[in-house]
Design an enzyme around this catalytic site. Structure first.
Site, PDB file in Angstrom:
ATOM      1  N   GLU A 279       0.655  -1.066  -0.010  1.00 44.94           N
ATOM      2  CA  GLU A 279      -0.369   0.081  -0.185  1.00 44.94           C
ATOM      3  C   GLU A 279       0.985   1.200   0.263  1.00 44.94           C
ATOM      4  OE1 GLU A 279      -3.612  -0.149  -0.212  1.00 44.94           O
ATOM      5  OE2 GLU A 279      -3.124  -2.193  -0.305  1.00 44.94           O
ATOM      6  N   TRP A 282       1.698   1.446  -3.575  1.00 45.58           N
ATOM      7  CA  TRP A 282       0.869   2.221  -4.500  1.00 45.58           C
ATOM      8  C   TRP A 282       0.395   4.072  -3.905  1.00 45.58           C
ATOM      9  CZ3 TRP A 282      -2.500   1.275  -8.076  1.00 45.58           C
ATOM     10  CH2 TRP A 282      -3.007  -0.275  -8.408  1.00 45.58           C
ATOM     11  N   TRP A 311     -21.441  11.028 -20.150  1.00 42.00           N
ATOM     12  CA  TRP A 311     -21.003  11.530 -18.469  1.00 42.00           C
ATOM     13  C   TRP A 311     -22.645  11.735 -18.495  1.00 42.00           C
ATOM     14  CZ3 TRP A 311     -18.090   7.640 -15.678  1.00 42.00           C
ATOM     15  CH2 TRP A 311     -16.644   8.015 -15.818  1.00 42.00           C
ATOM     16  N   ASN A 346     -10.296   2.469   2.761  1.00 39.69           N
ATOM     17  CA  ASN A 346     -10.033   2.522   2.106  1.00 39.69           C
ATOM     18  C   ASN A 346     -10.919   1.379   0.619  1.00 39.69           C
ATOM     19  OD1 ASN A 346      -8.905   2.896  -0.197  1.00 39.69           O
ATOM     20  ND2 ASN A 346      -8.103   0.958  -0.045  1.00 39.69           N
ATOM     21  N   TRP A 364     -15.855  10.880 -13.212  1.00 32.99           N
ATOM     22  CA  TRP A 364     -15.364  10.726 -11.541  1.00 32.99           C
ATOM     23  C   TRP A 364     -15.043  12.197 -10.763  1.00 32.99           C
ATOM     24  CZ3 TRP A 364     -10.168  12.663 -12.517  1.00 32.99           C
ATOM     25  CH2 TRP A 364     -10.205  12.425 -13.240  1.00 32.99           C
ATOM     26  N   TRP A 387      -9.974   7.458  -7.481  1.00 34.19           N
ATOM     27  CA  TRP A 387     -10.726   8.101  -8.769  1.00 34.19           C
ATOM     28  C   TRP A 387     -10.977   7.413  -9.640  1.00 34.19           C
ATOM     29  CZ3 TRP A 387     -15.847   8.656  -7.877  1.00 34.19           C
ATOM     30  CH2 TRP A 387     -15.971   9.179  -6.555  1.00 34.19           C
TER      31      TRP A 387
END
Length: 480
Positions: A279, A282, A311, A346, A364, A387
């Site tokens: 993590e 990341w 969208w 998370n 988004w 996102w």
């Protein structure tokens, strides 16, 4: 040779690269700029600004023990930073300004403008690696480009860590007192409301609090992280993200604590430690993406062909999502957690993001902006990366056809409905089956609940999203 350290997202004295370098080079003064106009442009949350201010109080005391005065100046937007810093350097006869690097496009432009202005005055501007384990541009593919796939990036990072573990930077010893007084610290900034005391107590300020939280996690929880991190009703995550975002804690400190808990191992040993280190990587990956692909700092999709997604403009549905009125209990509970605490688990960040972008088919960027306006741990790289991953527009993103079913996610990760019941007390009376999908209780039972019906049918809205993504043009060549 007076040194000025310009503090930004590095609000600590321990393991601070620029601070250590400055104090090694000569007498040092610290500076923090208040930039409320810029913070509004960046959608920084009031609770996050309050967290910065509270940490400045603790940092000022820690710097005072090193005889480093902390000065506060105002630069409403970063366009004013070159003039403000240049004037201070003239006033104090500063020889060098030192900073720890930041990586967004606006941050990079700001630092380049300040460096140019200082160069005109003969003042050095020196940048240091601090937010990351590796300098962006030093972890590249064989063709010399930035990685786009996390697993490949992680593999390269592991190779580097095995041969060159980034060391912790020693805390400087106190310097001789200077004839410069520190400034009074603001308790609030206009335009940013002070959050509730309940929220503040969830996030105590200062390095001591951050290290206490890190030590407790490493001693008591990290070993179970792999199994517990997806259960929102359990304290299975570290909840260190706010301290990392503000730089009260460094990634090097986190990595060393994890390795100590795992006898120095990266890829073997305790699965919880390995998962947590992944993590951290990341987080590293998404910051490298900011540098390698700056379009993501400009509100653009990493995958250009996804800019053609049709969208929907659905302001009422967006508002219902923001306010926790979607009719899907896990979604609504998560959104209420965000509004009340400035933080969201998370796993739930992914679930609510997929619901907005896939089931509601809302851009988004609307979700990214709303999150930044609420999160105490708001971080451009991590928030944007998460996102775009959920929306299938980003690097190494979830395939567009992989759409989380929020009811199934609820049944899997909150099987007894404990998290839902905490945040949705109006559903307390439902049994463990019905609490995940109250609308399944047709007729009288549902009608008696003070809870909305679902905004959309999950199956039909999923098919709508799949059709929207299938209509995209073929993959375009990605410009760097």
């Amino acid at each position: 040779m007076l040194q000025l350290i310009w503090l930004r997202s590095d609000l600590r004295v321990q393991d601070n690269s620029a601070l250590a370098a400055a104090m090694a080079a000569g007498p040092t003064v610290a500076l923090y700029l208040l930039s409320p106009g810029q913070w509004r442009q960046h959608d920084d949350a009031p609770c996050k600004v309050d967290f910065w201010l509270r940490n400045l109080v603790e940092l000022s005391a820690a710097l005072a023990r090193l005889n480093v005065p902390l000065l506060i100046r105002q630069a409403d937007t970063w366009d004013a930073a070159p003039d403000v810093i240049a004037a201070l350097c003239r006033e104090l006869r500063v020889d060098a300004v030192r900073v720890n690097d930041e990586y967004g496009v606006n941050e990079q432009d700001r630092d380049q403008a300040v460096a140019r202005r200082l160069d005109e005055q003969g003042v050095a501007f020196q940048r240091h690696l601090d937010q990351l384990l590796f300098q962006p541009g030093s972890v590249l593919t064989q063709s010399g480009s930035y990685f786009k796939v996390y697993s490949q990036f992680r593999k390269q990072c592991y190779q580097r860590l095995h041969t060159a573990l980034p060391p912790l930077v020693p805390t400087p010893t106190a310097q001789a007192p200077l004839a410069i007084a520190g400034d009074e610290l603001p308790g609030a900034v206009d335009g940013f409301a002070t959050p509730s005391e309940t929220l503040r107590q969830l996030w105590p300020a200062g390095e001591a609090s951050a290290h206490e939280r890190l030590a407790r996690f490493a001693d008591e929880q990290i070993g179970f992280y792999h199994d517990a991190r997806d259960i929102p009703a359990k304290p299975g995550t570290s909840q260190l993200s706010a301290y990392l975002a503000a730089g009260v804690l460094s990634p090097r400190q986190c990595l060393h604590a994890a390795l100590q808990a795992n006898q120095g191992e990266f890829e073997s040993g305790n699965s919880g430690v390995i998962t947590w280190i992944n993590e951290l990587l990341w987080r590293e990956f998404y910051k490298h993406i900011l540098v390698g692909y700056p379009r993501v700092s400009r509100h653009r999709a990493f995958r250009p062909e996804t800019e053609a997604v049709p969208w929907r403009d659905a302001p009422d549905e967006l508002a219902a999502w923001q306010e926790g009125r979607t009719g899907i209990p896990l979604i609504d509970a998560a959104m209420r957690q965000l509004r009340a605490t400035g933080w969201m688990h998370n796993r739930l960040r992914m679930v609510v993001a997929m619901y907005l972008t896939k089931n509601l088919l809302i851009d988004w960027r609307a979700g990214e902006r709303y999150f930044m306006r609420q999160l105490i741990d708001g971080d451009l790289a991590a928030n944007n990366g998460g996102w775009q991953w959920s929306a299938s527009t980003g690097t190494d993103a979830a395939p567009y056809f992989r759409i989380f079913n929020p009811v199934s996610q609820s049944q899997r990760f909150d099987p007894q409905g404990r998290f839902i019941r905490h945040w949705l007390p109006e559903l307390q009376g439902l049994d463990d089956k019905r609490i995940h999908d109250p609308s399944a209780a047709r007729g009288g039972l549902f009608d008696e609940l003070d809870y909305p019906r679902p905004l959309v049918d999950l199956r039909h809205s999923r098919e709508r999203a799949l059709a929207a993504f299938r209509s995209l043009p073929p993959l375009l060549e990605e410009a760097s």
